[in-house]
Design a protein around this motif. Structure first.
Motif: not given
Lengths: 300, 254
Positions: A161-175, A177-179
């Motif tokens: 939508d013409e904007r830049i969205w920033f998110r920060n996720y934690q990597i839980i597992e090697e496969d 899965s993120l939170v």
């Protein structure tokens, strides 16, 4: 942290006066997430923007994130490479901080982030420039003394939508899965300058609409609605009144008019006889009349 | 302008990947999502879709970057005994955990309440069924007793078969009872007027019943038959002879 810290970059994160609590928290969150950052006091708005370059030099920083708050409503963010490099100004929206209870993830303080970009960043030249800027500012250098050696979280930058969205996720597992951990915000690019906090404009975002403009448009639309209603009402009033149609005088109308006969003027010199007062026995006295009226009223 | 931009793009630093740690990838294709064709047209207004696309992009990046990091011997997993300061304080994490727990508890409570309500409904249904069954059995029992009293069935099996399985019931007097079934009169009426229990106008004449002359008995109609009104008819046939006749018979016999 074994190894030599070669990539010596430091980021100065500070703001102007007049920021609200959310912005302050966002700034603090960025400072905790980026171990290669430095803090500074609030800058007075009286000073010009290129003063920031000097501040950065004093603090020995080569990049800068500067938050500017206007009207206590709008938040602008400057990202810049201080000595000569390019700088960009953004409008920040939809700020959510680390402290929100819906963000359940956590990460090591000072761990290096993985930066993930949308493929759109490679397609346009201005996006490519922004990508480079983000990498240099948000990426923690390897073997930084305050950093942790593990890579356990991911910053994502997406263009929607013409904007830049920033998110920060934690990597839980090697496969993968993120939170979600961390702050989130949306950047609306305004301009990119060649120099740091100044210089010729390299790019101007055509889709950008200043918040003032936005508010003005909303107000105008509301006003326009009101004016429309008013206009419609006026038109209806005019219709109701109607234009008076002048009818021509019809000579045949007057034909049957006969003026009244003139009566002789009589002047009475003698007072006429007064009528005999006949008391109406059926007519009740005043008090009783009133009583009847009351009863009648209550019955009704 | 383009030229300037490219100039500056080159001005950017060329560092080893391990310094930058950046990955540029589209989101992971979700097999569950609708189709691969409209993954590009992520509607920004649809919050869930948007966030899922961000999530998948992060996932793609992680899936690509972790093997590379492992090759470069950069550790990605934190060992269990490595304690260090976290970005969010423990207090904050406690708060978050509390909130999650409370939400879960609320959900569980509502679920339990729903289940309880459903069970109560079911229980009530079962209860009414049991009561009805008991009443039916009682009725049957009373009928059987009445029948026995009236002399219709001379077996007292129904008393014994109360405890045993229904098989015993079926084998015993029940089949006998059901064979005799309702009264002859009842059977006749049932046959004439069909099932459905007592109907209001069952004794009224219908066209068919009026035209039906099968129950016409000529002898009865013309009063020519042996007649019902006879006192001790059987006995009349073998009427006792008079005194004289009896004496005559006695003298003759001697």
């Amino acid at each position: 942290s074994q190894g030599k810290w070669k990539n010596k970059k430091r980021v100065l994160i500070f703001s102007s006066r007049g920021i609200n609590f959310r912005t302050r928290h966002l700034m603090q969150d960025l400072r905790t997430l980026m171990p290669h950052s430095k803090a500074d006091t609030k800058m007075d708005r009286k000073d010009q923007l290129f003063v920031i370059n000097e501040v950065c030099e004093i603090k020995n920083c080569n990049k800068c994130i500067f938050f500017e708050a206007k009207k206590k409503q709008d938040l602008y963010m400057w990202l810049s490479n201080t000595p000569q490099g390019p700088s960009a100004k953004f409008l920040v929206q939809n700020v959510h901080t680390l402290a929100e209870l819906k963000m359940t993830g956590n990460c090591l303080r000072g761990s290096r982030p993985l930066l993930s970009f949308d493929p759109i960043f490679d397609k346009e030249p201005h996006y490519a420039l922004l990508k480079e800027l983000f990498i240099q500012i948000f990426g923690t250098p390897q073997y930084h003394p305050k950093s942790q050696p593990f890579v356990d979280h991911v910053f994502t930058f997406t263009v929607t939508d013409e904007r830049i969205w920033f998110r920060n996720y934690q990597i839980i597992e090697e496969d993968a899965s993120l939170v979600e951990i961390g702050p989130r915000f949306v950047l609306n690019l305004i301009k990119i300058f060649q120099g740091s906090f100044g210089g010729p404009t390299l790019y101007e975002n055509p889709h950008y609409q200043s918040p003032n403009m936005h508010r003005r448009l909303i107000r105008l639309s509301v006003a326009a609605k009101f004016r429309e209603k008013h206009h419609v009402k006026e038109v209806q009033k005019m219709k109701k009144k109607g234009s008076k149609v002048l009818v021509k005088e019809d000579p045949t109308e007057v034909v049957f008019e006969t003026p009244a006969e003139e009566k002789p003027v009589e002047i009475q010199l003698v007072k006429p006889e007064s009528k005999p007062i006949v008391k109406d026995k059926k007519k009740l006295r005043k008090i009783q009349r009133k009583k009847q009226k009351k009863l009648f009223k209550t019955e009704a | 302008q383009n030229g300037l931009k490219q100039c500056l793009a080159e001005f950017r630093q060329q560092l080893a990947w391990v310094e930058r740690l950046d990955v540029t990838l589209g989101p992971v294709v979700d097999p569950v999502s609708q189709s691969a064709s409209d993954t590009d047209a992520v509607d920004p207004e649809n919050d869930f879709q948007r966030e899922m696309s961000f999530y998948r992009q992060a996932q793609a990046a992680v899936l690509e970057a972790l093997p590379r990091l492992r090759k470069l011997q950069v550790p990605t997993r934190r060992p269990d005994d490595y304690f260090a300061e976290m970005a969010k304080s423990d207090q904050q994490m406690q708060k978050i955990r509390q909130k999650l727990k409370s939400k879960q508890e609320a959900m569980e409570r509502s679920e339990k309440a729903k289940q309880l309500r459903a069970m109560r409904k079911y229980g009530k249904k079962v209860q009414t069924e049991i009561l009805q069954r008991r009443q039916k059995e009682k009725k049957n029992m009373l009928n059987a007793v009445k029948k026995y009293q009236k002399g219709l069935s001379d077996k007292l099996d129904f008393l014994d078969d109360e405890q045993t399985s229904s098989q015993g019931n079926k084998k015993g007097s029940a089949s006998q009872r059901t064979k005799k079934g309702p009264n002859a009169k009842r059977r006749y009426k049932n046959q004439k007027f069909g099932f459905g229990g007592k109907k209001k106008g069952s004794k009224w004449n219908t066209k068919e019943s009026f035209n039906d002359v099968s129950s016409f008995q000529a002898k009865v109609a013309h009063n020519k038959g042996p007649g019902k009104t006879r006192k001790g008819g059987k006995k009349a046939l073998n009427k006792r002879p008079g005194k004289r006749a009896r004496q005559k018979m006695k003298n003759r016999a001697h």
